[in-house]
Each structure stands twice: as C-alpha cells, then as structure tokens.
Design a protein around this motif. Structure first.
Motif, PDB file in Angstrom:
ATOM      1  N   ASN A 176      -4.123  -1.913   3.718  1.00 54.84           N
ATOM      2  CA  ASN A 176      -4.856  -0.764   4.235  1.00 54.84           C
ATOM      3  C   ASN A 176      -6.124  -1.221   4.958  1.00 54.84           C
ATOM      4  O   ASN A 176      -6.543  -2.375   4.858  1.00 54.84           O
ATOM      5  CB  ASN A 176      -5.155   0.261   3.127  1.00 54.84           C
ATOM      6  CG  ASN A 176      -6.094  -0.254   2.059  1.00 54.84           C
ATOM      7  OD1 ASN A 176      -7.012  -1.036   2.315  1.00 54.84           O
ATOM      8  ND2 ASN A 176      -5.858   0.191   0.834  1.00 54.84           N
ATOM      9  N   GLN A 177      -6.723  -0.303   5.672  1.00 53.93           N
ATOM     10  CA  GLN A 177      -7.905  -0.583   6.497  1.00 53.93           C
ATOM     11  C   GLN A 177      -9.051  -1.131   5.652  1.00 53.93           C
ATOM     12  O   GLN A 177      -9.685  -2.114   6.011  1.00 53.93           O
ATOM     13  CB  GLN A 177      -8.338   0.703   7.214  1.00 53.93           C
ATOM     14  CG  GLN A 177      -9.579   0.572   8.061  1.00 53.93           C
ATOM     15  CD  GLN A 177      -9.300  -0.032   9.420  1.00 53.93           C
ATOM     16  OE1 GLN A 177      -8.275   0.221  10.002  1.00 53.93           O
ATOM     17  NE2 GLN A 177     -10.208  -0.827   9.923  1.00 53.93           N
ATOM     18  N   LYS A 226      -7.292   1.046  12.416  1.00 54.60           N
ATOM     19  CA  LYS A 226      -6.298   2.119  12.361  1.00 54.60           C
ATOM     20  C   LYS A 226      -6.151   2.828  13.712  1.00 54.60           C
ATOM     21  O   LYS A 226      -5.045   3.163  14.117  1.00 54.60           O
ATOM     22  CB  LYS A 226      -6.705   3.114  11.277  1.00 54.60           C
ATOM     23  CG  LYS A 226      -5.749   4.248  11.081  1.00 54.60           C
ATOM     24  CD  LYS A 226      -6.201   5.140   9.940  1.00 54.60           C
ATOM     25  CE  LYS A 226      -5.120   6.155   9.638  1.00 54.60           C
ATOM     26  NZ  LYS A 226      -5.299   6.776   8.341  1.00 54.60           N
ATOM     27  N   ALA A 241      -2.315   2.787  14.812  1.00 55.46           N
ATOM     28  CA  ALA A 241      -1.551   4.017  14.576  1.00 55.46           C
ATOM     29  C   ALA A 241      -0.741   4.469  15.792  1.00 55.46           C
ATOM     30  O   ALA A 241       0.421   4.841  15.645  1.00 55.46           O
ATOM     31  CB  ALA A 241      -2.468   5.126  14.082  1.00 55.46           C
ATOM     32  N   GLU A 278       1.450   1.381  10.315  1.00 53.35           N
ATOM     33  CA  GLU A 278       0.253   0.616  10.676  1.00 53.35           C
ATOM     34  C   GLU A 278      -0.126  -0.400   9.610  1.00 53.35           C
ATOM     35  O   GLU A 278      -0.621  -1.477   9.921  1.00 53.35           O
ATOM     36  CB  GLU A 278      -0.928   1.543  10.938  1.00 53.35           C
ATOM     37  CG  GLU A 278      -1.492   2.024   9.647  1.00 53.35           C
ATOM     38  CD  GLU A 278      -2.714   2.868   9.721  1.00 53.35           C
ATOM     39  OE1 GLU A 278      -3.760   2.344   9.358  1.00 53.35           O
ATOM     40  OE2 GLU A 278      -2.598   4.025  10.108  1.00 53.35           O
ATOM     41  N   GLN A 279       0.100  -0.085   8.319  1.00 50.50           N
ATOM     42  CA  GLN A 279      -0.283  -1.012   7.259  1.00 50.50           C
ATOM     43  C   GLN A 279       0.560  -2.285   7.287  1.00 50.50           C
ATOM     44  O   GLN A 279       0.057  -3.378   7.035  1.00 50.50           O
ATOM     45  CB  GLN A 279      -0.209  -0.341   5.891  1.00 50.50           C
ATOM     46  CG  GLN A 279      -1.296   0.697   5.714  1.00 50.50           C
ATOM     47  CD  GLN A 279      -1.422   1.188   4.288  1.00 50.50           C
ATOM     48  OE1 GLN A 279      -0.848   0.619   3.370  1.00 50.50           O
ATOM     49  NE2 GLN A 279      -2.201   2.242   4.101  1.00 50.50           N
TER      50      GLN A 279
END
Length: 154
Positions: free
Chosen positions: A94-95, A125, A129, A135-136
């Motif tokens: 994750n971001q 992101k 995205a 995206e992850q």
C-alpha cells in the motif's frame, strides 16, 4: 516553543532507550501511566513507528506478565538492508508502507532526499491507479525492482 504531540514524545522516549542497540522490554500499562495516556496510544505508536519498515522488530506477550519487546534491526551493510526491505514488500504494497520504506532508505543514507521524491512519485497512487486495476501489485513490483537495482549498484 513547538508543542509536540504525545505520539512523538512516546516515540522519542522509546528510541532513546534503543540507542544502545539492546532490546527494550516494556509493559504497555507502565508506559501509558508514565505519559498519562490510554494503553491504546502506546499500541498506536508501536504499530506505526516501530515496524520492520522502520528497522524494528516487535514481539509481544499478552496477559498478566505480558510485555512488548522492541529490537532495533541492525544489518551488516546496505545490501542486507535492501534485501530485508525487498522481502518485506511481498506481492502487494500500500501507499503508506511504500512511503515508510522510502523514508527508511533516506534515514539510513541509502538514497538521497531527491531520489526519495522521485521514488515516491513513481509509486504514488495518483500515478498508478489510472494505469492499473491493481495499483498495490504494481507498486510492489516497481519498488522491488528499484530496490534490486540499488542492491546491484552497492
């Protein structure tokens, strides 16, 4: 005078004991009492500021004689540290965790602040995205490959 929030104060307190590179064992309730806060505040600090991405290993034992043990991870050299980060990433990232890894790279002088800005832009992101439904997974793939390049050049 700058007013610091309680999380920053607790973090600084715990890190002051970790400077000796010795494991730190604490009771959550003792630290909460010392800082006049709820024990969940201690959990928050440990869960967000003493992660493997930040260079710490945390063990906990619950119950009456429970404790939290924090150990600063000391790696032999930058290549070992990069390998450790690569292993932490997994297939998805994750971001927030990617930013933590990048901040750790800067703090350990593995990359410059300028390089960190570039890395953060690449795994952001807003950039990922629109080009991928996952995206992850793309972020994990990109960051692992970038870290592998750093590893090769060290």
């Amino acid at each position: 005078m700058v007013k610091r929030n309680i999380s920053d104060v607790i973090e600084a307190y715990l890190k002051s004991y970790l400077k000796s590179n010795e494991p730190l064992e604490i009771k959550r309730s003792d630290i909460a009492e010392r800082f006049d806060c709820v024990p969940s505040q201690i959990n928050y600090v440990i869960n967000t500021r003493f992660t493997q991405e930040h260079g710490y290993n945390v063990e906990s034992k619950r119950g009456g004689g429970g404790y939290i043990r924090i150990v600063k991870i000391e790696l032999v050299d930058d290549v070992d540290e990069i390998d450790q980060m690569i292993s932490l990433i997994g297939d998805r990232l994750n971001q927030r965790n990617s930013e933590t890894i990048i901040e750790t790279l800067v703090r350990r002088d593995i990359i410059s602040k300028r390089e960190a800005i570039l890395l953060s832009t690449i795994v952001n992101k807003d950039l990922l995205a629109p080009i991928s439904d996952d995206e992850q997974a793309v972020r994990a793939y990109l960051l692992k490959n970038l870290l592998n390049q750093l590893r090769i050049h060290y």
